[in-house]
Design an enzyme around this catalytic site. Sequence first.
Site, PDB file in Angstrom:
ATOM      1  N   HIS A  73      39.942  44.015  45.184  1.00 35.85           N
ATOM      2  CA  HIS A  73      39.002  44.026  46.305  1.00 35.85           C
ATOM      3  C   HIS A  73      39.686  44.707  47.495  1.00 35.85           C
ATOM      4  CE1 HIS A  73      41.507  40.446  46.774  1.00 35.85           C
ATOM      5  NE2 HIS A  73      41.303  40.568  48.079  1.00 35.85           N
ATOM      6  N   LYS A 128      45.223  44.456  42.943  1.00 38.31           N
ATOM      7  CA  LYS A 128      44.189  43.910  43.827  1.00 38.31           C
ATOM      8  C   LYS A 128      42.857  44.579  43.495  1.00 38.31           C
ATOM      9  CE  LYS A 128      43.323  43.143  48.741  1.00 38.31           C
ATOM     10  NZ  LYS A 128      43.732  43.507  50.101  1.00 38.31           N
TER      11      LYS A 128
END
Length: 219
Positions: A106, A104
């Site tokens: 963000h 991921k």
Amino acid sequence: MALTYKEQFIKFMVENGVLTFGEFTLKSGRKAPYFINTGNYKKGAQLAKLGEYYAECIKSNGIEGETLVGPAYKGIPLAVATAIALSNNHGIDLNYCFDRKEVKDHGEGGLFVGKQLTDGEKVIIIEDVMTSGKALREMLPKLKQAADVQVAGMVISVDRMEKGLQSDLSAVQEVYKEFGVKVYSIVTMADIIAAIEKGVIEGKEYLAKMKEYRAQYGV
């Protein structure tokens, strides 16, 4: 006479249609007299009970760790259920985490959800079954990418005690030889045979075939 937790687990697998007997062609092409389908675990009560058996295996084998790791996807609910059972039944409060299939980029970011791993941390990997050791081979680089952790062990539900297609070692033995990771199982094929012999579960008509299969492919 009270059943051991291993015998209780074998009975639990049979009652839930996870362990069945007959003639099955495995992915390897071998014809086996028994089959384990963990896809038949699909209820909350089953998962809660499963966690208790994993927790008992960790406790009885004296496996010491700080964090349970559940490889996506099957290992995720198993690690969570085991963490709950360790806390509720044994007073052992461990962290847990699981990997994302993609990093991921963000929000909080990272490859793992849950406990963020740190150098020197002792982790216990929780999986359902081990056929080839592929899940462990995929997980170890991810763990090392996150932090320099120590793998205290891997816990699975059943060790088929079966030699691989390319070697006389079982998948459990191969990963220990290759990575030095000890794999613990709640039960083994030998335990299943013993449970039939003792009358813990039905299946005496399959006993001869179970023993033949073990003699031919077992380690």
